[in-house]
Design a protein around this motif. Structure first.
Motif, PDB file in Angstrom:
ATOM      1  N   THR A 168       0.832  -1.205   0.000  1.00 29.30           N
ATOM      2  CA  THR A 168       0.000   0.000   0.000  1.00 29.30           C
ATOM      3  C   THR A 168       0.865   1.253   0.000  1.00 29.30           C
ATOM      4  O   THR A 168       0.603   2.207  -0.738  1.00 29.30           O
ATOM      5  CB  THR A 168      -0.921   0.002   1.239  1.00 29.30           C
ATOM      6  OG1 THR A 168      -1.697  -1.192   1.260  1.00 29.30           O
ATOM      7  CG2 THR A 168      -1.853   1.204   1.199  1.00 29.30           C
ATOM      8  N   ILE A 169       1.913   1.250   0.806  1.00 31.71           N
ATOM      9  CA  ILE A 169       2.827   2.398   0.867  1.00 31.71           C
ATOM     10  C   ILE A 169       3.493   2.625  -0.490  1.00 31.71           C
ATOM     11  O   ILE A 169       3.547   3.755  -0.991  1.00 31.71           O
ATOM     12  CB  ILE A 169       3.883   2.183   1.966  1.00 31.71           C
ATOM     13  CG1 ILE A 169       3.218   2.136   3.342  1.00 31.71           C
ATOM     14  CG2 ILE A 169       4.938   3.289   1.917  1.00 31.71           C
ATOM     15  CD1 ILE A 169       4.152   1.745   4.463  1.00 31.71           C
ATOM     16  N   LEU A 170       4.001   1.553  -1.091  1.00 23.03           N
ATOM     17  CA  LEU A 170       4.648   1.667  -2.396  1.00 23.03           C
ATOM     18  C   LEU A 170       3.671   2.150  -3.463  1.00 23.03           C
ATOM     19  O   LEU A 170       4.018   2.980  -4.310  1.00 23.03           O
ATOM     20  CB  LEU A 170       5.244   0.321  -2.797  1.00 23.03           C
ATOM     21  CG  LEU A 170       6.487  -0.140  -2.040  1.00 23.03           C
ATOM     22  CD1 LEU A 170       6.861  -1.562  -2.440  1.00 23.03           C
ATOM     23  CD2 LEU A 170       7.653   0.823  -2.295  1.00 23.03           C
ATOM     24  N   ALA A 171       2.444   1.635  -3.416  1.00 20.74           N
ATOM     25  CA  ALA A 171       1.442   2.023  -4.404  1.00 20.74           C
ATOM     26  C   ALA A 171       1.124   3.511  -4.301  1.00 20.74           C
ATOM     27  O   ALA A 171       1.009   4.207  -5.316  1.00 20.74           O
ATOM     28  CB  ALA A 171       0.169   1.204  -4.221  1.00 20.74           C
ATOM     29  N   VAL A 172       0.999   4.017  -3.080  1.00 21.70           N
ATOM     30  CA  VAL A 172       0.720   5.439  -2.872  1.00 21.70           C
ATOM     31  C   VAL A 172       1.874   6.294  -3.402  1.00 21.70           C
ATOM     32  O   VAL A 172       1.667   7.319  -4.069  1.00 21.70           O
ATOM     33  CB  VAL A 172       0.469   5.726  -1.377  1.00 21.70           C
ATOM     34  CG1 VAL A 172       0.441   7.232  -1.123  1.00 21.70           C
ATOM     35  CG2 VAL A 172      -0.845   5.102  -0.925  1.00 21.70           C
ATOM     36  N   LEU A 173       3.103   5.878  -3.117  1.00 19.58           N
ATOM     37  CA  LEU A 173       4.279   6.633  -3.560  1.00 19.58           C
ATOM     38  C   LEU A 173       4.425   6.605  -5.084  1.00 19.58           C
ATOM     39  O   LEU A 173       4.672   7.651  -5.708  1.00 19.58           O
ATOM     40  CB  LEU A 173       5.537   6.059  -2.912  1.00 19.58           C
ATOM     41  CG  LEU A 173       5.687   6.274  -1.402  1.00 19.58           C
ATOM     42  CD1 LEU A 173       6.902   5.505  -0.869  1.00 19.58           C
ATOM     43  CD2 LEU A 173       5.805   7.755  -1.076  1.00 19.58           C
ATOM     44  N   ILE A 174       4.257   5.432  -5.683  1.00 20.92           N
ATOM     45  CA  ILE A 174       4.461   5.307  -7.129  1.00 20.92           C
ATOM     46  C   ILE A 174       3.418   6.088  -7.906  1.00 20.92           C
ATOM     47  O   ILE A 174       3.738   6.792  -8.874  1.00 20.92           O
ATOM     48  CB  ILE A 174       4.466   3.821  -7.543  1.00 20.92           C
ATOM     49  CG1 ILE A 174       5.698   3.125  -6.983  1.00 20.92           C
ATOM     50  CG2 ILE A 174       4.442   3.686  -9.070  1.00 20.92           C
ATOM     51  CD1 ILE A 174       5.708   1.621  -7.197  1.00 20.92           C
ATOM     52  N   GLN A 175       2.153   5.994  -7.494  1.00 22.31           N
ATOM     53  CA  GLN A 175       1.128   6.741  -8.229  1.00 22.31           C
ATOM     54  C   GLN A 175       1.356   8.246  -8.108  1.00 22.31           C
ATOM     55  O   GLN A 175       1.067   8.998  -9.043  1.00 22.31           O
ATOM     56  CB  GLN A 175      -0.276   6.344  -7.760  1.00 22.31           C
ATOM     57  CG  GLN A 175      -0.638   6.674  -6.318  1.00 22.31           C
ATOM     58  CD  GLN A 175      -1.094   8.102  -6.089  1.00 22.31           C
ATOM     59  OE1 GLN A 175      -1.663   8.726  -6.998  1.00 22.31           O
ATOM     60  NE2 GLN A 175      -0.838   8.624  -4.902  1.00 22.31           N
ATOM     61  N   ALA A 176       1.904   8.696  -6.961  1.00 16.23           N
ATOM     62  CA  ALA A 176       2.200  10.124  -6.785  1.00 16.23           C
ATOM     63  C   ALA A 176       3.331  10.562  -7.718  1.00 16.23           C
ATOM     64  O   ALA A 176       3.274  11.642  -8.315  1.00 16.23           O
ATOM     65  CB  ALA A 176       2.570  10.405  -5.330  1.00 16.23           C
ATOM     66  N   VAL A 177       4.365   9.721  -7.842  1.00 14.51           N
ATOM     67  CA  VAL A 177       5.478  10.032  -8.750  1.00 14.51           C
ATOM     68  C   VAL A 177       4.986  10.106 -10.191  1.00 14.51           C
ATOM     69  O   VAL A 177       5.335  11.035 -10.938  1.00 14.51           O
ATOM     70  CB  VAL A 177       6.593   8.974  -8.613  1.00 14.51           C
ATOM     71  CG1 VAL A 177       7.641   9.157  -9.704  1.00 14.51           C
ATOM     72  CG2 VAL A 177       7.244   9.059  -7.240  1.00 14.51           C
ATOM     73  N   ILE A 178       4.177   9.149 -10.602  1.00 12.24           N
ATOM     74  CA  ILE A 178       3.641   9.147 -11.972  1.00 12.24           C
ATOM     75  C   ILE A 178       2.751  10.358 -12.188  1.00 12.24           C
ATOM     76  O   ILE A 178       2.825  11.023 -13.232  1.00 12.24           O
ATOM     77  CB  ILE A 178       2.859   7.844 -12.236  1.00 12.24           C
ATOM     78  CG1 ILE A 178       3.818   6.649 -12.247  1.00 12.24           C
ATOM     79  CG2 ILE A 178       2.091   7.928 -13.554  1.00 12.24           C
ATOM     80  CD1 ILE A 178       3.124   5.310 -12.372  1.00 12.24           C
TER      81      ILE A 178
END
Length: 231
Positions: A168-178
């Motif tokens: 969940t943490i990684l998903a939140v970070l990656i979508q923010a970067v994209i």
């Protein structure tokens, strides 16, 4: 008996097999970035943005249907309490503005912060006189971006990494970067601040129960404030 500990922040209805998530993300992200190469001069900034979002959300809708899911499964549902929804939207909006102002202070110094506040006030005042079709475009674009970024992208990345808190943490970070990168395509102030918006929105989406409507409302307000730069 299955004793595997589940991540309480994950929406089980959004979960698909990692291999399916990988396939879906490959298709979805390819369309998201390739469609940006299409630019129709006659329809302007917001028209092109709307065209790109419609195309990307259309692909996401097909992928959800193919996986026997719908947008309801990942947050496009009627809120249980309208006041709670508006409260979350307000918290999201205020948190975003605070993060942007803090970034301005850190990157440019306190003397630049007054300009940020004045810009917010000027845009809000000007937005009252906008033509109705521009307002419709803003609302529609805000809805579509939340569907594709917080709704589809975040949940598919989460499925890709597995049903764990770190996923969940990684998903939140990656979508923010994209989200930040596709608004600028470089490491600029615009991409950083937009990425911060994506991060705040992603966190709120997960911790508040995964309803997209508060984020859509906050996104509408933010887009209304920025539209004068693209008319």
């Amino acid at each position: 008996m299955n004793n595997q500990k589940k991540n309480p922040l994950v929406n089980p209805a959004s979960q698909v097999k990692p291999i399916h998530a990988l396939i879906d993300l490959s298709i979805f992200l390819s369309v998201m970035f390739l469609i940006r190469e299409v630019h129709i001069e006659q329809i302007g900034f917001w028209g092109n943005g709307l065209l790109r979002s419609i195309s990307t959300v259309g692909v996401a809708t097909f992928l959800l249907y193919y996986r026997k899911q719908s947008w309801r499964d990942i947050g496009l549902i009627k809120p249980d309490n309208i006041w709670r929804m508006l409260g979350i939207a307000g918290i999201t909006f205020i948190s975003t503005i605070v993060c942007i102002i803090l970034y301005e202070i850190i990157s440019s110094g306190p003397e630049e912060t007054t300009g940020v506040v004045e810009e917010i006030t000027r845009v809000v005042e000007k937005s009252l006189a906008f033509q109705i079709f521009i307002v419709i475009i803003i609302w529609t674009e805000s809805l579509l971006e939340e569907l594709q970024d917080r709704g589809f992208s975040l949940n598919r990345f989460e499925s890709l990494f597995g049903n764990k808190l770190i996923s969940t943490i990684l998903a939140v970070l990656i979508q923010a970067v994209i989200f930040g990168f596709r608004h600028s395509y470089d490491l600029s102030d615009r991409s950083i601040t937009t990425g911060m918006i994506g991060l705040v929105f992603g966190i709120v989406y997960v911790v508040s129960g995964r309803n997209l409507w508060p984020l859509i409302i906050a996104h509408v307000i933010l887009n209304s404030m920025s539209i004068q730069n693209h008319l």
